[in-house]
Write an enzyme that holds these catalytic residues in place. Structure first.
Site, mmCIF file in Angstrom:
data_model
loop_
_atom_site.group_PDB
_atom_site.id
_atom_site.type_symbol
_atom_site.label_atom_id
_atom_site.label_comp_id
_atom_site.label_asym_id
_atom_site.label_seq_id
_atom_site.Cartn_x
_atom_site.Cartn_y
_atom_site.Cartn_z
ATOM 1 N N TYR A 128 -9.564 4.718 -12.368
ATOM 2 C CA TYR A 128 -9.476 5.414 -11.075
ATOM 3 C C TYR A 128 -9.371 6.930 -11.225
ATOM 4 O O TYR A 128 -9.182 7.626 -10.232
ATOM 5 C CB TYR A 128 -8.237 4.973 -10.299
ATOM 6 N N PRO A 137 5.170 -4.515 -0.255
ATOM 7 C CA PRO A 137 4.827 -3.473 -1.210
ATOM 8 C C PRO A 137 4.874 -3.960 -2.650
ATOM 9 O O PRO A 137 5.683 -4.837 -2.986
ATOM 10 C CB PRO A 137 5.902 -2.412 -0.986
ATOM 11 N N TYR A 173 0.889 -1.743 -11.961
ATOM 12 C CA TYR A 173 -0.503 -1.841 -12.409
ATOM 13 C C TYR A 173 -0.696 -1.208 -13.791
ATOM 14 O O TYR A 173 -1.701 -0.577 -14.072
ATOM 15 C CB TYR A 173 -1.450 -1.216 -11.369
ATOM 16 N N CYS A 213 -12.587 2.354 -28.521
ATOM 17 C CA CYS A 213 -13.932 2.822 -28.834
ATOM 18 C C CYS A 213 -14.753 3.248 -27.622
ATOM 19 O O CYS A 213 -15.900 2.859 -27.466
ATOM 20 C CB CYS A 213 -14.684 1.708 -29.552
ATOM 21 N N GLY A 247 0.783 -1.225 0.000
ATOM 22 C CA GLY A 247 0.000 0.000 0.000
ATOM 23 C C GLY A 247 0.814 1.274 0.000
ATOM 24 O O GLY A 247 0.245 2.365 -0.027
HETATM 25 N N1 LLP Z 1 -0.701 -7.190 -0.519
HETATM 26 C C1 LLP Z 1 -1.967 -7.471 -0.858
HETATM 27 C C2 LLP Z 1 -2.671 -8.503 -0.138
HETATM 28 C C3 LLP Z 1 -2.585 -6.759 -1.904
HETATM 29 O O1 LLP Z 1 -3.819 -7.024 -2.221
HETATM 30 C C4 LLP Z 1 -1.863 -5.753 -2.583
HETATM 31 C C5 LLP Z 1 -2.478 -5.000 -3.677
HETATM 32 C C6 LLP Z 1 -0.548 -5.518 -2.193
HETATM 33 C C7 LLP Z 1 0.007 -6.236 -1.144
HETATM 34 C C8 LLP Z 1 0.310 -4.483 -2.844
HETATM 35 O O2 LLP Z 1 -0.203 -3.216 -2.727
HETATM 36 P P1 LLP Z 1 0.660 -1.967 -3.251
HETATM 37 O O3 LLP Z 1 1.909 -1.865 -2.400
HETATM 38 O O4 LLP Z 1 0.978 -2.186 -4.667
HETATM 39 O O5 LLP Z 1 -0.218 -0.773 -3.075
HETATM 40 N N2 LLP Z 1 -4.818 -1.750 -9.462
HETATM 41 C C9 LLP Z 1 -4.753 -0.795 -8.384
HETATM 42 C C10 LLP Z 1 -4.025 -1.339 -7.172
HETATM 43 C C11 LLP Z 1 -4.651 -2.593 -6.636
HETATM 44 C C12 LLP Z 1 -3.884 -3.172 -5.484
HETATM 45 C C13 LLP Z 1 -4.355 -4.510 -5.116
HETATM 46 N N3 LLP Z 1 -3.684 -5.126 -4.023
HETATM 47 C C14 LLP Z 1 -4.103 0.477 -8.883
HETATM 48 O O6 LLP Z 1 -3.685 0.517 -10.037
HETATM 49 O O7 LLP Z 1 -4.033 1.452 -8.166
#
Ligand code: LLP
Length: 861
Positions: A786, A744, A842, A813, A707
């Site tokens: 988003y 992360p 992503y 389209c 996150g």
């Molecule tokens: N751990 C779990 C259990 C998760 O579900 C996620 C992301 C992460 C770690 C890693 O999160 P990060 O550090 O990347 O924020 N498609 C969306 C983001 C979806 C994230 C889903 N889970 C976007 O483009 O913002």
């Protein structure tokens, strides 16, 4: 120029400046320079650094006969400096030392120190230091007269002012004073005198209050009609924020007196607020400069109104402000009610700083600097006020102020900056009547972070080069602290990238050096024991290899991801993989257990319905801590409305089933969302996981999830990684014994990736202009999904000025097929390469073949 015609200049040196030989060498060379320019120099200096504190301590301790070593310590400091300067300390200070000892004995005998005695004792610090200083200057320059400031700074006996203030926080007139000028003229063209001290109308010693040396210097300048007042200190000037909290804070080259007054009053500790008025009255410019770096030009404060564009010049903080909230009992409308309320403040000598009112509430703030007695009178004051309204005292809050000029006229431009308040409790908002100051009161803990974010939005992004000078690290020749403040990697690699598109067409490009830099930042979070890379963000094999080499484990969300890791790294220890499925079919759990990777359950259902599968196994449990957080509602993964995690009300049942099935719960896991910039988020998660771990017993690992947010465009704030680390350190100290993990995704890969695409066609529909490119939401869906706003540039024309506002759109389209809207862009031509930045996370993983248009490929450099 003969001496008779020469003009005076006042140089004030602070405690740190006069405490080492090195600095004294600089001081002497500054004096030499000024004299070479034809000035007579009046040097005002402070006590050695730390001495005023020690003298105050003596005053406190003497009545209890507890002065112990203190007197000796004070003497030693002067011996040490004297030795370094090679001046005869015993000869110069023998009388002062014995006077000091006498005074302390007296205080011990009488059992108290009158204000008079306190003032005399405090004055010793300046008297002793200047005697050493004057001797050194005389030896080095062959001239220099020591003058007793008490013969020059006569203070006023104001009516309605307490005896204490008259003696310990005295004020002097700010008119020109021929007698002072004559005294200095007679002493020669270089005098050394004390800051902080003066004498009252009976000739008795008084002092001007803490920080009073600046004020003394301003009095001297006013009284002798100096051409200039130079305040020499240990920082290179006034900054757009405190450089210790905001390393990207910029030097303020020039300020008007009004602006400087506002900044000094609102918490900048570089310059005493009372030192500005005397200079302003006589139009004497103030130069704030750094003794350690005399070649830097510092901040100039003068009459010249700065007609530069920057309106917000500084973001300042005052900590530990006290708020008094007064809730109406339906009386606000009554005539005279406020007068009654404020009368109570007057009676208790409490001075009000900020006020904000609503229909039923008036909240005011007390400035800690002016209301140090609040805690003594608090009880009575609140009691009395409670007769008029419902009173609440709110403490541990800070006032964060935007300072500049005509702030009202630019409030509408601050829209983006105010997004930072989404996560803040704001206790009070106040816009000063003089239009120089806009203040928010927030919790102490949040203040520094808020300053950083506001600074980032308002000053760093303003692009205004005129009003702002260099940053502290640039000025002092220090390294940039954070790779995130360096210029984007793709600017340096522009040619290489253009070449790649030429050869390979539209592509994602990932920069390995940048991956490593961001990995290092995550590794710098010391209290974390183990790091997994959440490969859902970018599953490119080369990228995975990089993280493997760096020692990261892998967090996988599907059996497909687990299989990819095992294919790439068949020898990997299964313990380095954590599989965290959500609503996955039963077979995936079975396969994971067979493969021997760590498995996380995020629902009680599998335990209830497929118990045999988990008997005697080791598991992780994903807990829903009850709240979510993230850049968009789609990516908040905690709380009632998210499908993830075991709610806390089911923990009891989970514990029973775990027991029955002889399951070992090795770790607890939580991931509350994605794109989080609140640095305390992970600590909060840790606290909740710790509570659940206590309930379950036997848990070793707390996985705090991913996150970690990044800056998708330059107007956004950085996540304060150091703050993440220090808050987790606090957790770790309070609850040792757990292994802390993080996982992360985005933070590690986002900035290292760019999407390169080529201009296909241009279109103008009246005011709305379109730049079409050869891929869109099929390659990069985040803007459509988003509303994400990524930096976009025309890589073929990086140096050309922006000439229009355009929408950058793809060939798909749907009207949602936009990579960026309302972007300032240079004139574009067919075939130009457009770069969408910070798309390493992503991006490709969420692309599709929609419209049967193949998405961009991937290249790792
Ligand atoms: N751990 C779990 C259990 C998760 O579900 C996620 C992301 C992460 C770690 C890693 O999160 P990060 O550090 O990347 O924020 N498609 C969306 C983001 C979806 C994230 C889903 N889970 C976007 O483009 O913002």
């Amino acid at each position: 120029m003969s001496n008779e015609e020469a003009h005076w200049i006042v140089l004030k040196f602070g405690g740190t400046s006069v405490s080492s030989l090195e600095n004294w060498k600089n001081i002497v060379s500054v004096i030499k320079q000024r004299r070479a320019e034809g000035y007579r120099v009046c040097m005002v200096h402070s006590a050695l650094s730390g001495i005023s504190d020690k003298l105050e301590e003596l005053i406190e301790r003497a009545p209890e006969n507890e002065t112990g070593e203190l007197v000796q310590e004070v003497k030693n400091r002067h011996y040490e400096l004297g030795e370094a300067l090679e001046v005869p300390v015993d000869e110069l200070l023998a009388d002062d030392f014995s006077e000091l000892e006498h005074m302390v004995k007296g205080m011990e005998l009488i059992g108290e120190a009158s204000y008079r005695v306190q003032a005399r004792l405090l004055a010793m610090g300046e008297l002793m230091a200047t005697k050493l200083g004057a001797a050194y200057v005389r030896r080095e320059l062959g001239t220099g007269a020591w003058i007793d400031a008490r013969d020059c700074i006569r203070t006023e006996t104001l009516k309605d002012v307490s005896e204490r203030s008259l003696i310990l926080a005295a004020v002097s007139a700010t008119d020109e004073d021929a007698s002072v000028r004559e005294r200095l003229d007679a002493a020669g063209d270089l005098v050394v005198t004390q800051g902080f001290i003066g004498s009252d109308e009976n000739g008795k010693t008084v002092v001007l209050g803490r920080g009073g040396s600046d004020v003394s210097a301003a009095y001297f300048a006013a009284k002798i009609g100096a051409d200039r007042l130079e305040i020499w200190t240990d920082v290179p000037g006034l900054f757009s924020a405190n450089p210790q909290t905001v390393p990207s804070a910029r030097l303020l080259n020039h300020l008007s007196y009004k602006e400087a007054q506002e900044i000094a009053t609102n918490g900048a500790e570089v310059l005493h607020p009372r030192s500005i008025l005397p200079a302003r009255k006589h139009h004497i410019p103030i130069h704030v400069r750094c003794t350690q770096r005399p070649e830097l030009s510092g901040t100039v404060i003068s009459d010249e109104s700065s007609d530069d564009a920057a309106l917000v010049k500084t973001i300042a903080v005052r900590k530990d402000v006290v708020l008094i909230s007064m809730e109406s009992l339906g009386m606000w409308q009554q005539v005279g009610f406020l007068a009654e309320v404020f009368e109570v403040f007057r009676q208790y000598g409490l001075s009000i700083d900020l006020i904000s009112t609503s229909e039923s509430n008036v909240t005011v703030s007390l400035d800690p600097g002016l209301n140090s007695h609040f805690h003594d009178v608090r009880k009575l004051f609140v009691e009395e006020l409670s007769g008029l309204c419902r009173v609440k005292v709110i403490e541990s809050v800070s006032a964060v102020s935007l300072l500049g000029r005509r702030i009202r006229t630019i409030l509408h431009q601050l829209g983006g900056a105010f997004e930072v308040f989404e996560e803040q409790k704001v206790y009070l908002v106040n816009q000063a009547a003089n239009d120089l100051n806009f203040t928010f009161v927030v919790e102490n803990e949040q203040a520094e972070r808020l300053v950083r974010q506001l600074h980032d939005h308002i000053i760093t992004q303003s692009g205004n080069q005129q009003s702002f000078g260099l940053t502290w690290p640039e000025l002092m020749g220090e390294q940039e602290k954070d790779v995130r403040d360096q210029q984007p990697w793709w600017k340096e690699k522009q040619e290489q990238l253009l070449d790649l598109v030429e050869r390979s067409g539209t592509s994602y490009v990932y920069d390995t050096d940048t991956l490593k830099k961001y990995a290092a930042m995550i590794e710098s979070i010391d209290p974390v024991d183990y790091r997994l890379y959440a490969m859902k963000a970018n599953a490119n094999p080369e990228v995975l290899r990089t993280f493997r080499e760096l020692g990261f484990g892998f967090e996988c969300v599907s059996i497909g991801e687990v299989r990819r890791v095992l294919e790439l790294f068949p020898d990997i220890d299964r313990g380095e993989i954590l599989f965290t499925p959500n609503f996955a079919p039963r077979t995936e759990y079975g396969e994971a257990l067979e493969l021997g990777v760590n498995l996380t359950l995020d629902n009680i259902y599998p335990l209830r319905e497929w118990p045999a599968l988990f008997e005697d196994e080791e598991l992780f449990l994903r807990i829903d801590p009850g709240h979510g957080h993230g850049h968009h509602k789609h990516v908040k993964t905690g709380g009632m409305h998210s499908k993830f995690g075991i709610p806390r009300f089911e923990i009891e049942e989970v514990a029973e089933r775990v027991e029955e099935l002889n399951i070992t719960v090795r770790g607890l896991h939580a991931h509350i969302g994605s794109g989080i910039k609140d640095p305390y988020s992970w600590k909060r998660t840790a606290i909740i996981l710790h509570e659940v771990a206590e309930e379950l017993g036997g848990v070793d690992i707390l996985d705090l999830g991913g996150g970690f947010g990044i800056r998708e465009n330059e107007t956004e704030a950085h996540l304060d990684v150091q703050e993440v680390a220090s808050s987790l350190e606090q957790f770790r100290e309070a609850h040792p014994g757990y292994e802390l993990w993080v996982e992360p995704g985005r933070f590690l890969v986002a900035v290292a990736g760019v999407l390169l695409t080529r201009v296909t066609q241009l279109k103008g529909k009246g005011q709305v202009k379109y730049v079409g490119v050869d891929t869109g939401m099929n390659s990069f869906i985040r803007p459509a999904l988003y509303g994400a706003r990524h930096t976009i540039v025309n890589l073929s024309r990086l140096d050309e000025p922006n000439s229009q506002s355009v929408n950058i759109v793809g060939p798909i389209c749907e009207s949602g097929d936009k990579l960026g809207i309302d972007r300032l862009f240079p004139h574009a031509g067919e075939g130009d390469v457009v770069l969408v930045a910070n798309t390493g996370a992503y991006g490709q993983v969420m692309s599709s073949n929609y419209n049967l248009r193949p998405p961009a490929g991937e290249i790792v450099i």
